[in-house]
Design a protein around this motif. Structure first.
Motif, short mmCIF file in Angstrom:
data_model
loop_
_atom_site.label_atom_id
_atom_site.label_comp_id
_atom_site.label_asym_id
_atom_site.label_seq_id
_atom_site.Cartn_x
_atom_site.Cartn_y
_atom_site.Cartn_z
N LYS A 274 0.71 -1.21 0.00
CA LYS A 274 -0.22 0.26 -0.22
C LYS A 274 0.84 1.34 -0.05
O LYS A 274 0.65 2.25 0.77
N GLU A 276 1.89 4.62 -1.25
CA GLU A 276 1.31 5.75 -2.11
C GLU A 276 2.17 6.37 -3.30
O GLU A 276 1.48 6.80 -4.40
N ASN A 305 -8.33 -5.19 -5.35
CA ASN A 305 -9.50 -4.46 -5.19
C ASN A 305 -9.61 -3.21 -4.26
O ASN A 305 -10.70 -2.64 -4.08
N TYR A 306 -8.40 -2.91 -3.75
CA TYR A 306 -8.48 -1.82 -2.74
C TYR A 306 -7.54 -0.49 -3.51
O TYR A 306 -7.39 0.24 -2.54
N VAL A 307 -7.59 -0.84 -4.69
CA VAL A 307 -6.67 0.66 -5.38
C VAL A 307 -7.87 1.52 -6.00
O VAL A 307 -8.79 0.84 -6.80
N LYS A 308 -7.77 2.51 -5.92
CA LYS A 308 -8.80 3.48 -6.48
C LYS A 308 -8.07 3.81 -8.14
O LYS A 308 -7.13 3.60 -8.37
N GLU A 310 -7.99 6.11 -10.05
CA GLU A 310 -7.27 7.08 -10.59
C GLU A 310 -5.92 7.47 -10.25
O GLU A 310 -5.31 8.45 -9.53
N LYS A 327 -3.91 5.82 -5.19
CA LYS A 327 -4.75 6.24 -4.11
C LYS A 327 -5.55 4.98 -3.75
O LYS A 327 -6.04 4.19 -4.84
N TYR A 328 -5.78 4.75 -2.49
CA TYR A 328 -6.51 3.42 -1.89
C TYR A 328 -7.63 3.53 -1.31
O TYR A 328 -8.01 4.81 -0.82
N LYS A 329 -8.59 2.79 -1.56
CA LYS A 329 -10.06 2.63 -1.05
C LYS A 329 -9.83 2.69 0.51
O LYS A 329 -9.05 2.37 1.14
#
Length: 329
Positions: A274, A276, A305-308, A310, A327-329
């Motif tokens: 994770k 940034e 599935n936890y990555v935005k 953009e 960016k992460y959810k």
């Protein structure tokens, strides 16, 4: 005044005079020296200015004046803030340098780890004085470590001076390199780690972004002559050669990719951790292979599935460093 003699134009005598000037510029003392025939006052004045620049006093010294009586020469450093003003600022710099090193450097750290910790401290706590640079209104202090430490703002000479003083205080050999970068006058450092020399440009590792965000980069952390020469130039004969790659940030952290598969594996590890900012150094510049789509492919192929969606990225042809912001959810 402190006195000495230069009985010939030999390298030995020039080294003695350089040492005397180095001592005196820090103490705001005049230098009286007996010189041999064949050494001009202009040469001495030029040498005094070079000594000031080499040892981190370039931003404090306005100019040098000198006089000759027979073979006795007197060299006087004239300071931007006068002698007392300079001594006050220089005392502050030394106290602050001692304090930072005592706080940031931990026992048991390797020289590489000390260098990294001091570099990160400076980049994270200061920024380039871009507004004044852009308006051509850079104040005198911004050319010095004093300005960087007090106002948290400086231009390249302030960064180079503060890294030179911090590294030397931490027991690491460091030098100030002066030359040009992208065509403009510039200063950075040469650092000795593990018996080998590397270029360190803390100014370029603290870039000015369009939205004024603070960014910590390692693109110019322990690079070779060949690498930095893509957009820096300097008198190579005046400095030790830097050819080693072992202490380069990306090599140490296994962030170098030779091909697309390695590139994707580094991205995947960054996403799992994770991070940034994921930074990867490629062995050649290939914007067709190393692209935005690689990030998307890694996300889809590994069902992350936890990555935005953009993400943004940049790829520098000078440093060969690909940086993506996630960016992460």
């Amino acid at each position: 005044p402190s006195t000495g003699s230069i009985s010939s134009n030999s390298a030995y005598d020039r080294a003695k005079l350089e040492e005397l000037l180095k001592t005196n510029v820090a103490l705001a003392k005049d230098t009286e020296v007996t010189i041999a025939d064949g050494i001009s006052m202009d040469e001495l004045g030029e040498m005094a200015l070079q000594v000031a620049e080499k040892y981190g006093f370039g931003g404090y010294v306005k100019n040098v004046s000198y006089s000759l009586n027979g073979r006795k020469a007197k060299i006087i450093f004239n300071y931007v803030d006068g002698k007392e003003g300079f001594l006050k600022k220089y005392r502050y710099v030394n106290e602050k340098v001692n304090s930072i090193v005592a706080t940031v450097v931990k026992s048991g750290m390797s020289d590489y780890e000390k260098e990294l910790a001091l570099h990160d401290y400076i980049v994270n706590n200061t920024r380039y004085d871009y507004e004044n640079y852009r308006r051509n209104t850079v104040p005198g202090d911004s050319y010095t470590a004093y300005g960087l430490l007090v106002n948290k703002r400086a231009v390249c000479s302030g960064y180079a001076e503060v890294m030179y003083r911090l590294l030397n205080k931490a027991g690491i050999e460091a030098h100030i390199v002066t030359g040009k970068a992208n065509g403009d006058n510039h200063a950075w450092n040469l650092v000795k780690i593990g018996g080998k020399y590397y270029h360190l440009d803390a100014t370029f590792n603290d870039p000015v972004t369009a939205d004024r965000r603070d960014v910590l980069s390692y693109e110019y952390f322990n690079v070779t002559d060949k690498e930095i020469a893509r957009n820096h130039s300097w008198n190579k004969a005046a400095y030790p050669a830097a050819t080693a790659t072992e202490a380069n940030y990306f090599n140490v952290n296994k962030l170098v990719s030779k091909d697309y598969d390695e590139f994707c594996n580094i991205i995947k590890k960054g996403l799992v951790d994770k991070k940034e900012n994921i930074m990867i150094k490629t062995t050649s510049y290939d914007p067709k292979v190393y692209t935005y789509s690689a990030i998307h492919n890694v996300v889809m192929d590994n069902k992350i599935n936890y990555v935005k969606p953009e993400y943004s990225y940049s790829y520098d042809p000078n440093t060969l460093v690909f940086t993506c912001e996630i960016k992460y959810k």
